[in-house]
Design an enzyme around this catalytic site. Structure first.
Site, PDB file in Angstrom:
ATOM      1  CB  CYS A 122       4.257  -0.807  35.196  1.00  0.00           C
ATOM      2  SG  CYS A 122       3.571   0.719  34.545  1.00  0.00           S
ATOM      3  CG  HIS A 181      -9.197  -7.244  48.192  1.00  0.00           C
ATOM      4  ND1 HIS A 181     -10.142  -6.263  48.351  1.00  0.00           N
ATOM      5  CD2 HIS A 181      -8.006  -6.612  48.200  1.00  0.00           C
ATOM      6  CE1 HIS A 181      -9.546  -5.087  48.463  1.00  0.00           C
ATOM      7  NE2 HIS A 181      -8.255  -5.275  48.375  1.00  0.00           N
ATOM      8  CG  ASP A 185      -5.032   0.898  30.054  1.00  0.00           C
ATOM      9  OD1 ASP A 185      -5.957   0.091  29.864  1.00  0.00           O
ATOM     10  OD2 ASP A 185      -5.033   1.723  30.971  1.00  0.00           O
TER      11      ASP A 185
END
Length: 752
Positions: A672, A359, A625
């Site tokens: 993406c 974060h 991926d």
């Protein structure tokens, strides 16, 4: 011997000082191997020699003084050959270098082995004996094994030559993970936790009423703190970037955490100890997960716990004298730290732990603060107020840089500032090349409890909304009603543009706390669509919620993750149709049916695109991926992270094949992943024929600027040549050269 080996390595790793660690090491090895001498030399690449750091057997006066060149003596020969050297009579060897000060005239037998970390010799470990003999295979194997294990410890604990030679104040370069792009040049300010649950001793007091009241007051004060932090940042970043503080407040309101702490208090623990026990329990659960992003949430949990502890102990903020501008450095930089210091001259962030999914990194990107994560070899106690240069593009940190480097980076900072202002001018213009080729730029969203998107950045929709993140902040699966409310908020953000929601993508490396999965190989295991098809009750509930949320918006697209076969698509589409017809019946009207697409991230689907094209409305390549699976490398594993490169020729060629096949079958194609967010990568994808690129919000304007300044024909020439290259390095160099020639050199990462 295995027990001895483990003990030596463990004790070495736990020793905080280099000198004492090495001294103990050589003595233990000498004793374990029953030799007359054990020595260790560390490499000094700046001066091209090995320095004798510790020895049990050689003259003590020579320690820290005797230097052997990389091409000199038997030690140098071991380093050159990068393999063990076993000699019965060392002094008769042609490479033997006589160094009178070490007093080794009586030593004959020599066995030396290199200490190598990531293909680089960082030291030499040797043993010697008076009797002239070859050391046997077991002795050689023991020393080689010990050196291999020491290599990682030395590298990760910063036990290296520069510390020993006290050269910290000379120029030094360290490497981390690029967390947020940009360059900062300022003194470092080291922040140590004011309240640290890790250092808190457990204590029982058996005064539950008083302790419970203290805890409730601390919770209330902590909630006020987070509101104040959020207000500080409200005028600096968009509302969506402040979601982390909403997450913190949700955790404060969590019945589980509060109830568990109060139960611990009732059993006799003081409030601080009860808090520590509960926070540690939750943090350990997250740390045990395989997926990097989810592991980062342990940091958020601990940050929250330390903030509550701070208020429990009624600590007050000490008045710190901060430089006018500074780079914040901490063992674990948290979002609350950034909020606390951002208005006081904060220019950049360096965290010893974490990754670009933490974060802190997400918030840094939203605030345009350069950040480097995972710089594990920083001695915090010696860094405060030292001048540094932080390169958030490459992940490089330069400590005490010389004037030449300072001037170079000052120029880069000026260019970066000018570039940032320049690209803002195209934010609301279409992404179209000078010769008329358009492409859609959309957002990746959903990394926090809310979603970090805004039309202000110039995106024309959401290309990937990760639905799994809201599932994480719960103790059970959410209801259909809860999910409907979440998805309505997302769909409403782009009322006239498409929002692509990925169905629940968990399992394997992204397990939910209330849905544990234990597998030997999670990356090739039960994950993505495999789980939701095995649990249609979960899948149908989510699809129903999505379709319900879409009523009145009609901009929903559904995307299926981790597809490996036609059968999976058929089964998923059947369930989507079932949910759709159920809702049409319930509402007694014909609802808008969402378009359905699949993610191409498993290499096998490249060979079934024809069959898949007949079943879905669009393809979306998950390049992160796909790269990981094509190259068989875990991108979160530091040891092999350098192999992971989406500019690898195999990856580019696979992406090109997908684009060609999608064009042949008239299927819209998007991508993406990190490749889409880089200007050079975006140009290659544009030339391949991708219709849509999805990226983080801070990259939209930069990519749009480049697309609007490069003709489609030039991009095709670049692609054509890039596809002929043999290595990722060649591709990088070529693309950087092309951007320079096009006058777009400012978009090449700083420091290259």
């Amino acid at each position: 011997m295995l027990t001895t080996l483990r003990r030596i390595v463990l004790e070495f790793s736990q020793e905080p000082e280099l000198e004492s660690a090495l001294k103990k090491l050589v003595s233990q090895v000498k004793q374990a191997m029953v030799t007359d001498c054990c020595s260790i030399y560390l490499a000094d690449y700046q001066h091209q020699h090995f320095l004798l750091m510790a020895s049990d057997g050689l003259a003590k006066d020579s320690l820290g003084h005797t230097r052997i060149g990389f091409t000199e003596g038997l030690v140098g020969l071991v380093g050159q050959r990068e393999e063990p050297l076993n000699i019965a009579n060392a002094q008769a060897h042609s490479h033997f270098k006589h160094s009178p000060e070490v007093k080794e005239d009586e030593l004959n037998a020599f066995l030396g082995t290199p200490i190598i970390h990531q293909r680089k010799v960082i030291g030499i470990l040797s043993i010697q004996q008076k009797v002239a003999r070859h050391f046997d295979e077991n002795e050689e194997a023991f020393l080689v094994t010990l050196a291999a294990q020491l290599a990682t410890v030395i590298a990760t604990t910063n036990k290296h030559i520069n510390d020993a030679a006290n050269e910290l104040h000379s120029f030094r370069q360290l490497k981390g993970v690029a967390g947020s792009a940009g360059v900062a040049m300022a003194p470092m300010k080291v922040i140590q936790p004011r309240a640290d649950l890790n250092k808190l001793p457990l204590q029982k007091v058996y005064a539950s009423v008083e302790q419970t009241q203290r805890f409730i007051k601390a919770i209330a004060k902590t909630r006020i703190d987070f509101d104040a932090m959020s207000m500080k940042l409200a005028n600096v970043v968009s509302k969506d970037s402040l979601d982390i503080f909403e997450v913190y407040k949700q955790l404060l309101d969590s019945a589980n955490i509060g109830t568990e702490v109060e139960e611990k208090i009732k059993s006799g623990w003081c409030a601080e100890s009860a808090l520590k026990l509960v926070i540690d329990h939750y943090a350990v659960q997250f740390e045990a997960l395989e997926e990097q992003y989810l592991r980062e949430r342990a940091s958020d949990i601990r940050d929250l716990g330390n903030r509550i502890l701070f208020n429990l102990q009624q600590l007050s903020l000490s008045s710190e004298k901060l430089p006018a501008e500074f780079i914040l450095v901490a063992n674990d930089v948290t979002a609350s730290m950034i909020a606390e210091y951002q208005h006081q001259g904060l220019k950049g962030i360096v965290s010893l732990t974490g990754s670009n999914n933490s974060h802190a990194a997400i918030l840094a990107r939203a605030m345009d603060l350069p950040a480097i994560m995972g710089v594990s070899s920083l001695p915090l106690s010696q860094l405060d107020h030292q001048q540094a240069i932080l390169d958030g593009y490459s992940g490089d940190l330069f400590i005490s840089p010389d004037n030449t480097l300072i001037q170079e980076y000052q120029h880069l900072i000026e260019e970066e500032t000018a570039l940032t202002e320049k690209v803002k001018s195209v934010a609301n213009l279409p992404a179209i090349t000078p010769d008329g080729r358009p492409i859609e730029l959309v957002l990746n969203a959903g990394l926090s409890a809310g979603f970090e998107h805004s039309q202000k950045v110039g995106a024309v929709g959401i290309g990937l909304y990760r639905t799994e993140i809201p599932f994480m902040n719960r103790s059970c699966f959410p209801s259909e009603h809860e999910q409907t409310l979440w998805y309505k908020e997302v769909l409403a953000a782009f009322p006239t543009q498409a929002v692509t929601m990925r169905t629940l993508d968990v399992g394997g490396d992204k397990a939910l706390p209330y849905f544990p999965i234990s597998e030997d190989n999670p990356f090739l295991g039960w994950r993505g669509i495999r789980i939701t098809l095995d649990h249609p009750e979960i899948f149908l509930l989510q699809i129903r919620a999505m379709i319900r949320a879409n009523i009145g918006h009609n901009n929903l697209e559904i995307m299926l993750p981790m597809i490996t076969s036609v059968t999976e698509v058929d089964d998923a589409v059947r369930l989507i149709n079932q949910a759709y017809h159920e809702l049409c019946t319930e509402f007694n009207e014909r609802l808008t049916k969402p378009r359905v697409g699949i993610m191409l991230e498993v290499p096998g689907v490249i060979y079934q695109l024809k069959e898949l094209a007949q079943r879905v409305d669009f393809f979306s390549v998950g390049s992160n991926d796909l790269t990981q699976y094509l190259l068989a490398v875990d991108r979160n594993n530091a040891r092999v992270a350098t192999i992971y490169d989406y500019y690898h020729p195999s990856v580019l060629r696979a992406l090109n094949v997908i684009a060609q096949e999608s064009t042949n079958y008239l299927v819209p194609l998007s991508l993406c992943g990190e490749l889409a967010s880089e200007p050079a990568g975006a140009l290659l994808l544009l030339a391949m024929g991708y219709d849509k690129l999805s990226m983080n919000s801070h990259n939209v304007a930069r990519v749009k600027w480049v697309i609007r300044h490069v003709e489609m024909q030039r991009a095709k020439v670049m692609l054509s040549h890039a596809l002929t290259l043999s290595t990722a390095k060649q591709v990088h160099n070529y693309l950087n050269e092309q951007l320079e020639q096009l006058g777009l050199g400012g978009f090449v990462r700083a420091g290259m």
